[in-house]
Design a protein around this motif. Structure first.
Motif, PDB file in Angstrom:
ATOM      1  N   ALA A   1      26.069   1.501  -4.848  1.00  0.00           N
ATOM      2  CA  ALA A   1      26.921   0.850  -3.516  1.00  0.00           C
ATOM      3  C   ALA A   1      27.165   2.216  -2.736  1.00  0.00           C
ATOM      4  O   ALA A   1      27.267   1.973  -1.560  1.00  0.00           O
ATOM      5  CB  ALA A   1      28.442   0.473  -4.333  1.00  0.00           C
ATOM      6  N   ASP A   2      27.301   3.459  -3.177  1.00  0.00           N
ATOM      7  CA  ASP A   2      27.346   4.577  -2.255  1.00  0.00           C
ATOM      8  C   ASP A   2      26.229   4.814  -1.410  1.00  0.00           C
ATOM      9  O   ASP A   2      26.327   5.157  -0.169  1.00  0.00           O
ATOM     10  CB  ASP A   2      27.875   5.824  -3.086  1.00  0.00           C
ATOM     11  CG  ASP A   2      29.057   5.880  -3.853  1.00  0.00           C
ATOM     12  OD1 ASP A   2      29.994   5.033  -3.310  1.00  0.00           O
ATOM     13  OD2 ASP A   2      29.313   6.773  -4.625  1.00  0.00           O
ATOM     14  N   ILE A   3      25.005   4.360  -1.908  1.00  0.00           N
ATOM     15  CA  ILE A   3      23.864   4.861  -1.360  1.00  0.00           C
ATOM     16  C   ILE A   3      23.536   3.607  -0.273  1.00  0.00           C
ATOM     17  O   ILE A   3      23.242   3.896   0.965  1.00  0.00           O
ATOM     18  CB  ILE A   3      22.630   4.786  -2.244  1.00  0.00           C
ATOM     19  CG1 ILE A   3      22.591   6.022  -3.053  1.00  0.00           C
ATOM     20  CG2 ILE A   3      21.132   4.969  -1.360  1.00  0.00           C
ATOM     21  CD1 ILE A   3      21.650   6.091  -4.114  1.00  0.00           C
ATOM     22  N   VAL A   4      24.122   2.422  -0.637  1.00  0.00           N
ATOM     23  CA  VAL A   4      24.146   1.222   0.286  1.00  0.00           C
ATOM     24  C   VAL A   4      24.738   1.440   1.382  1.00  0.00           C
ATOM     25  O   VAL A   4      24.424   1.369   2.440  1.00  0.00           O
ATOM     26  CB  VAL A   4      24.149   0.182  -0.377  1.00  0.00           C
ATOM     27  CG1 VAL A   4      24.385  -1.190   0.626  1.00  0.00           C
ATOM     28  CG2 VAL A   4      23.048  -0.424  -1.384  1.00  0.00           C
TER      29      VAL A   4
ATOM     30  N   PRO B   1       0.793  -1.198  -0.140  1.00  0.00           N
ATOM     31  CA  PRO B   1       0.074  -0.041   0.057  1.00  0.00           C
ATOM     32  C   PRO B   1       0.771   1.315  -0.026  1.00  0.00           C
ATOM     33  O   PRO B   1       2.237   1.341   0.358  1.00  0.00           O
ATOM     34  CB  PRO B   1      -0.978  -0.283   1.288  1.00  0.00           C
ATOM     35  CG  PRO B   1      -0.847  -1.647   1.620  1.00  0.00           C
ATOM     36  CD  PRO B   1       0.469  -2.152   1.031  1.00  0.00           C
ATOM     37  N   GLU B   2       0.421   2.246  -0.768  1.00  0.00           N
ATOM     38  CA  GLU B   2       1.056   3.716  -0.585  1.00  0.00           C
ATOM     39  C   GLU B   2       1.478   4.199   0.638  1.00  0.00           C
ATOM     40  O   GLU B   2       0.806   3.962   1.745  1.00  0.00           O
ATOM     41  CB  GLU B   2      -0.015   4.595  -1.277  1.00  0.00           C
ATOM     42  CG  GLU B   2       0.847   5.731  -1.979  1.00  0.00           C
ATOM     43  CD  GLU B   2       0.016   6.680  -2.507  1.00  0.00           C
ATOM     44  OE1 GLU B   2      -1.106   6.459  -3.014  1.00  0.00           O
ATOM     45  OE2 GLU B   2       0.519   7.815  -2.711  1.00  0.00           O
ATOM     46  N   GLY B   3       2.878   4.430   0.735  1.00  0.00           N
ATOM     47  CA  GLY B   3       3.544   5.063   1.935  1.00  0.00           C
ATOM     48  C   GLY B   3       4.328   3.870   2.764  1.00  0.00           C
ATOM     49  O   GLY B   3       5.081   4.400   3.449  1.00  0.00           O
ATOM     50  N   GLU B   4       4.069   2.639   2.262  1.00  0.00           N
ATOM     51  CA  GLU B   4       4.695   1.784   2.992  1.00  0.00           C
ATOM     52  C   GLU B   4       6.326   1.620   2.877  1.00  0.00           C
ATOM     53  O   GLU B   4       7.067   1.554   3.603  1.00  0.00           O
ATOM     54  CB  GLU B   4       3.982   0.361   2.826  1.00  0.00           C
ATOM     55  CG  GLU B   4       2.834   0.124   3.362  1.00  0.00           C
ATOM     56  CD  GLU B   4       2.855  -0.114   4.845  1.00  0.00           C
ATOM     57  OE1 GLU B   4       3.697  -0.781   5.440  1.00  0.00           O
ATOM     58  OE2 GLU B   4       1.948   0.309   5.545  1.00  0.00           O
ATOM     59  N   ILE B   5       6.566   2.055   1.538  1.00  0.00           N
ATOM     60  CA  ILE B   5       7.884   1.705   0.988  1.00  0.00           C
ATOM     61  C   ILE B   5       8.497   2.911   1.094  1.00  0.00           C
ATOM     62  O   ILE B   5       8.125   4.014   0.515  1.00  0.00           O
ATOM     63  CB  ILE B   5       7.960   1.105  -0.122  1.00  0.00           C
ATOM     64  CG1 ILE B   5       7.473  -0.672  -0.330  1.00  0.00           C
ATOM     65  CG2 ILE B   5       9.523   0.792  -0.740  1.00  0.00           C
ATOM     66  CD1 ILE B   5       7.665  -1.352  -1.275  1.00  0.00           C
ATOM     67  N   LEU B   6       9.627   3.225   1.475  1.00  0.00           N
ATOM     68  CA  LEU B   6      10.260   4.592   1.418  1.00  0.00           C
ATOM     69  C   LEU B   6      11.081   4.597   0.090  1.00  0.00           C
ATOM     70  O   LEU B   6      12.019   3.665  -0.027  1.00  0.00           O
ATOM     71  CB  LEU B   6      11.197   4.849   2.685  1.00  0.00           C
ATOM     72  CG  LEU B   6      10.418   4.887   4.017  1.00  0.00           C
ATOM     73  CD1 LEU B   6      11.218   4.921   5.287  1.00  0.00           C
ATOM     74  CD2 LEU B   6       9.408   6.101   4.188  1.00  0.00           C
ATOM     75  N   LEU B   7      11.493   5.689  -0.405  1.00  0.00           N
ATOM     76  CA  LEU B   7      12.198   5.855  -1.628  1.00  0.00           C
ATOM     77  C   LEU B   7      13.367   6.701  -1.294  1.00  0.00           C
ATOM     78  O   LEU B   7      13.184   7.719  -0.807  1.00  0.00           O
ATOM     79  CB  LEU B   7      11.409   6.431  -2.700  1.00  0.00           C
ATOM     80  CG  LEU B   7      12.321   6.599  -4.075  1.00  0.00           C
ATOM     81  CD1 LEU B   7      12.770   5.185  -4.720  1.00  0.00           C
ATOM     82  CD2 LEU B   7      11.213   7.460  -5.140  1.00  0.00           C
ATOM     83  N   VAL B   8      14.566   6.126  -1.695  1.00  0.00           N
ATOM     84  CA  VAL B   8      16.005   7.075  -1.726  1.00  0.00           C
ATOM     85  C   VAL B   8      16.483   6.985  -3.298  1.00  0.00           C
ATOM     86  O   VAL B   8      16.507   6.098  -3.742  1.00  0.00           O
ATOM     87  CB  VAL B   8      16.766   6.747  -0.798  1.00  0.00           C
ATOM     88  CG1 VAL B   8      16.486   6.932   0.539  1.00  0.00           C
ATOM     89  CG2 VAL B   8      17.306   5.308  -0.748  1.00  0.00           C
ATOM     90  N   GLU B   9      16.789   8.391  -3.699  1.00  0.00           N
ATOM     91  CA  GLU B   9      17.454   8.431  -4.824  1.00  0.00           C
ATOM     92  C   GLU B   9      18.769   8.964  -4.895  1.00  0.00           C
ATOM     93  O   GLU B   9      19.324   8.525  -5.842  1.00  0.00           O
ATOM     94  CB  GLU B   9      16.632   9.700  -5.751  1.00  0.00           C
ATOM     95  CG  GLU B   9      15.161   9.326  -5.932  1.00  0.00           C
ATOM     96  CD  GLU B   9      14.353  10.478  -6.830  1.00  0.00           C
ATOM     97  OE1 GLU B   9      14.549  10.426  -7.972  1.00  0.00           O
ATOM     98  OE2 GLU B   9      13.984  11.321  -6.193  1.00  0.00           O
ATOM     99  N   THR B  10      19.234   9.406  -3.833  1.00  0.00           N
ATOM    100  CA  THR B  10      20.702   9.758  -3.661  1.00  0.00           C
ATOM    101  C   THR B  10      21.273   9.693  -2.085  1.00  0.00           C
ATOM    102  O   THR B  10      20.370   9.387  -1.140  1.00  0.00           O
ATOM    103  CB  THR B  10      20.703  11.416  -3.847  1.00  0.00           C
ATOM    104  OG1 THR B  10      19.805  11.907  -2.726  1.00  0.00           O
ATOM    105  CG2 THR B  10      20.273  11.916  -5.129  1.00  0.00           C
ATOM    106  N   VAL B  11      22.634   9.867  -1.906  1.00  0.00           N
ATOM    107  CA  VAL B  11      23.105   9.465  -0.807  1.00  0.00           C
ATOM    108  C   VAL B  11      22.454  10.602   0.108  1.00  0.00           C
ATOM    109  O   VAL B  11      22.203  10.141   1.208  1.00  0.00           O
ATOM    110  CB  VAL B  11      24.598   9.778  -0.695  1.00  0.00           C
ATOM    111  CG1 VAL B  11      25.279  10.022   0.484  1.00  0.00           C
ATOM    112  CG2 VAL B  11      25.057   8.560  -1.602  1.00  0.00           C
ATOM    113  N   ALA B  12      22.419  11.568  -0.266  1.00  0.00           N
ATOM    114  CA  ALA B  12      21.865  12.857   0.529  1.00  0.00           C
ATOM    115  C   ALA B  12      20.196  12.528   1.051  1.00  0.00           C
ATOM    116  O   ALA B  12      20.179  12.890   2.335  1.00  0.00           O
ATOM    117  CB  ALA B  12      21.643  14.088  -0.094  1.00  0.00           C
ATOM    118  N   ASP B  13      19.328  11.933   0.373  1.00  0.00           N
ATOM    119  CA  ASP B  13      18.218  11.394   0.899  1.00  0.00           C
ATOM    120  C   ASP B  13      18.219  10.334   2.014  1.00  0.00           C
ATOM    121  O   ASP B  13      17.239  10.496   2.922  1.00  0.00           O
ATOM    122  CB  ASP B  13      17.655  10.681  -0.447  1.00  0.00           C
ATOM    123  CG  ASP B  13      17.123  11.441  -1.313  1.00  0.00           C
ATOM    124  OD1 ASP B  13      17.092  12.751  -1.139  1.00  0.00           O
ATOM    125  OD2 ASP B  13      16.781  10.807  -2.406  1.00  0.00           O
TER     126      ASP B  13
END
Ligand code: 0CJ
Ligand code: F3S
Length: 314
Positions: free
Chosen positions: A178-181, A140-152
């Motif tokens: 790999a940097d975000i992880v 459902p909407e909002g359950e998963i969080l999204l990151v696009e960059t290291v800053a996020d």
């Protein structure tokens, strides 16, 4: 003084992956078996040439299921769909074939499994990309969080830092991911990673190959459409490795000034770009004096994904 030879180096591997091959075959076979029109939700793969060809054979590309008439045959694109799209297709009673790449479906299953175990999921990916909408839409909407960059990563609002997991889009930059992880692990030491990274074999191999191409050539051409995420990543990786790098949807997009004073050109293609377009690019480059063509060494890919049973034929 001798003029230096002008050369073309072709990346290996390049172009179609197993998921794209399968997705296009599903549309072609559905057209053969059931006749036109066959409705396809979203471009089956992000390539103008492929989509125009299928359209000419009777495929109708739509974004909204409300544009599909009752009783029609509907195919989901290689990028996958959310649970709500699946539910709507079922409610409307379409005959559905799923051309979602099996490697995307694997991430969908992982999301369900992690959710069932009570994990909060963080997805690494590009907002609004259909694959990201499909994967995030498994819950459902909002359950998963999204990151696009290291800053996020610094801005994530998470309550239970013990029960966290991450998944990703399949076509991201291997190095940037790999940097975000690493940033996720630094902030959330208990975060669970997938057993095998979600970035697929085709993305990984093509990025690896384009690095060599960029190291050895002054200019790199990536054959691919502007909306193809994996093709854009190949161009970026080539640029990061020091080449002047350009995307070309087809040979007509090549600009002579890109090659001014350059003797070594590398050519690759995104996972959704057909080899015929690569050959047309080579033909134009040959006219411009790049007449020594060589294939680079690279890893052999022998992955094939089976078609849905009903479309396998005799
Ligand atoms: O998302 C995928 C399953 C990759 C499909 C093949 O590439 P393409 O260009 O259609 O899609 P991306 O924009 O995801 O690279
Ligand atoms: Fe699948 Fe990777 Fe191709 S996810 S469609 S094999 S680019």
């Amino acid at each position: 003084m001798n003029t230096p030879q002008k050369t073309i180096l072709l990346a290996n591997p390049r172009g179609f992956c197993a998921g794209v091959d399968r997705a296009i075959s599903i549309v072609e076979r559905a057209l053969e078996q059931f006749g036109a029109p066959i409705y396809v939700r979203h471009e089956v793969v992000h390539n103008k040439f492929v989509v125009d060809n299928l359209r000419a054979k009777g495929a109708v590309f739509i974004e909204e299921l409300s544009d599909v008439p009752a009783g029609a045959t509907l195919i989901y694109s290689a990028h996958g769909v959310s649970k709500s799209v699946q539910q709507e297709a079922q409610n409307r009673g379409f005959r559905v074939f799923d051309a979602t790449c099996p490697l995307v479906s694997k991430v969908h299953k992982e999301v369900e499994r992690l959710n069932a175990q009570g994990c909060r999921i963080i997805m690494i990916g590009h907002k609004k990309h259909p694959e990201v909408e499909g994967t995030m839409g498994q819950l459902p909407e909002g359950e998963i969080l999204l990151v696009e960059t290291v800053a996020d990563v610094a801005n994530l609002a998470v309550c239970d830092t013990e029960k966290l997991a991450h998944v990703s889009q399949t076509t991201l930059s291997v190095d940037e991911t790999a940097d975000i992880v690493a940033a996720l692990k630094a902030r959330f030491p208990h975060i669970r990673s997938p057993h095998k990274e979600d970035i697929c074999y085709a993305t990984t191999n093509r990025q690896e190959a384009v690095k060599t191409l960029a190291d050895e050539n002054e200019v790199v051409i990536v054959v691919g459409s502007p909306n193809s995420s994996n093709s854009n990543r190949l161009r970026e990786v080539a640029a990061q490795h020091g080449a002047a790098a350009y995307m070309a949807d087809n040979a007509g997009c090549l600009k002579k000034e890109w090659f001014s004073g350059k003797t070594r050109v590398g050519v690759t293609a995104g996972a959704s770009a057909p080899e015929v377009l690569v050959q047309e690019v080579i033909a134009v480059l040959k006219q411009w004096g790049y007449d020594a063509v060589r294939e680079s060494d690279g890893v052999a890919e022998n992955i094939v994904f089976v078609l849905p049973k009903e479309l396998r034929g005799a």
